[in-house]
Design a protein around this motif. Sequence first.
Motif, short mmCIF file in Angstrom:
data_model
loop_
_atom_site.label_atom_id
_atom_site.label_comp_id
_atom_site.label_asym_id
_atom_site.label_seq_id
_atom_site.Cartn_x
_atom_site.Cartn_y
_atom_site.Cartn_z
N LEU A 104 0.80 -1.22 0.00
CA LEU A 104 0.00 0.00 0.00
C LEU A 104 0.84 1.28 0.00
CD1 LEU A 104 -2.96 0.69 -0.18
CD2 LEU A 104 -3.06 0.80 2.31
N PRO A 105 1.92 1.39 0.78
CA PRO A 105 2.73 2.62 0.71
C PRO A 105 3.25 2.93 -0.69
CG PRO A 105 3.31 1.37 2.66
CD PRO A 105 2.40 0.50 1.85
N LEU A 106 3.71 1.89 -1.40
CA LEU A 106 4.15 2.10 -2.79
C LEU A 106 3.01 2.57 -3.67
CD1 LEU A 106 6.59 -0.86 -3.61
CD2 LEU A 106 7.13 1.57 -3.59
N LEU A 107 1.84 1.96 -3.52
CA LEU A 107 0.69 2.33 -4.33
C LEU A 107 0.26 3.77 -4.06
CD1 LEU A 107 -1.51 -0.91 -4.13
CD2 LEU A 107 0.13 -0.25 -5.90
N ILE A 108 0.28 4.19 -2.81
CA ILE A 108 -0.13 5.56 -2.48
C ILE A 108 0.83 6.57 -3.08
CG2 ILE A 108 -0.50 7.19 -0.60
CD1 ILE A 108 -2.73 5.13 -0.96
N GLN A 109 2.14 6.26 -3.02
CA GLN A 109 3.12 7.15 -3.65
C GLN A 109 2.84 7.30 -5.15
OE1 GLN A 109 7.07 5.71 -2.83
NE2 GLN A 109 6.82 5.84 -0.61
N GLY A 110 2.60 6.18 -5.80
CA GLY A 110 2.29 6.24 -7.22
C GLY A 110 0.98 6.93 -7.52
#
Length: 223
Positions: free
Chosen positions: A17-23
């Motif tokens: 989820l942290p990677l997805l939110i950054q993207g």
Amino acid sequence: MNIVNTFFNLDVLVRSLPLLIQGLWRTILLGALSIALGLVGGLALALVRLYAPRWLRWLAVAYIDVFRALPVLVWLVIVYYAFPFVGISLSPFASACLALSTVSSAYTAEIYRAGIEAIPRGQFEAAQSVGLRAFDVMRDVVLPQAIRIVIPPLTNNSINVMKDTALASVVALPDLLKQATQAQALAANPTPLIGAAVLYLLILLPLVRLVARFEKRYQGRAR
């Protein structure tokens, strides 16, 4: 291994989820900027096509026709990989923004043109008869009415631009899709892609419903 563990693995989703939110934030920024530039550029192109000297109108028509026929992905690859050979090096974000906004402006130009041409000629003549200059006629009389007419197709085009931001992953921009594919590789599980699809839906579904409301409202006024 079943379908739930493969595509809807909650543990994998939480870790990615942290990677997805950054993207996601990069995708929203890229989409919003590309849409705004496309709207402004499209209006300028439409006015040039309708009212500029003939040679400028031809240039506007050529631009609109070429960029409506050119696939966004092909143009994005040219901007990012070919432009450096002529001394123009752009970052992945700038390349994606340039590609999306230039193609979007070609489509929005035709949308604006249709809206302007839908305004009865009598309104142009009436505005000019009371002493308004051509610029004032366009700004105060024509464009306010034309924009109300073209809001539904402009919103549809904005949705397409937002979806096309996924192509930016081709030039290594860490947008939502790129981050999802990276998370998928790290987890050896496709769940992050499902998470990215859900985030795209959360962004775009409200816009889709907004288009439907605009169309319904305009049809009601037309009756």
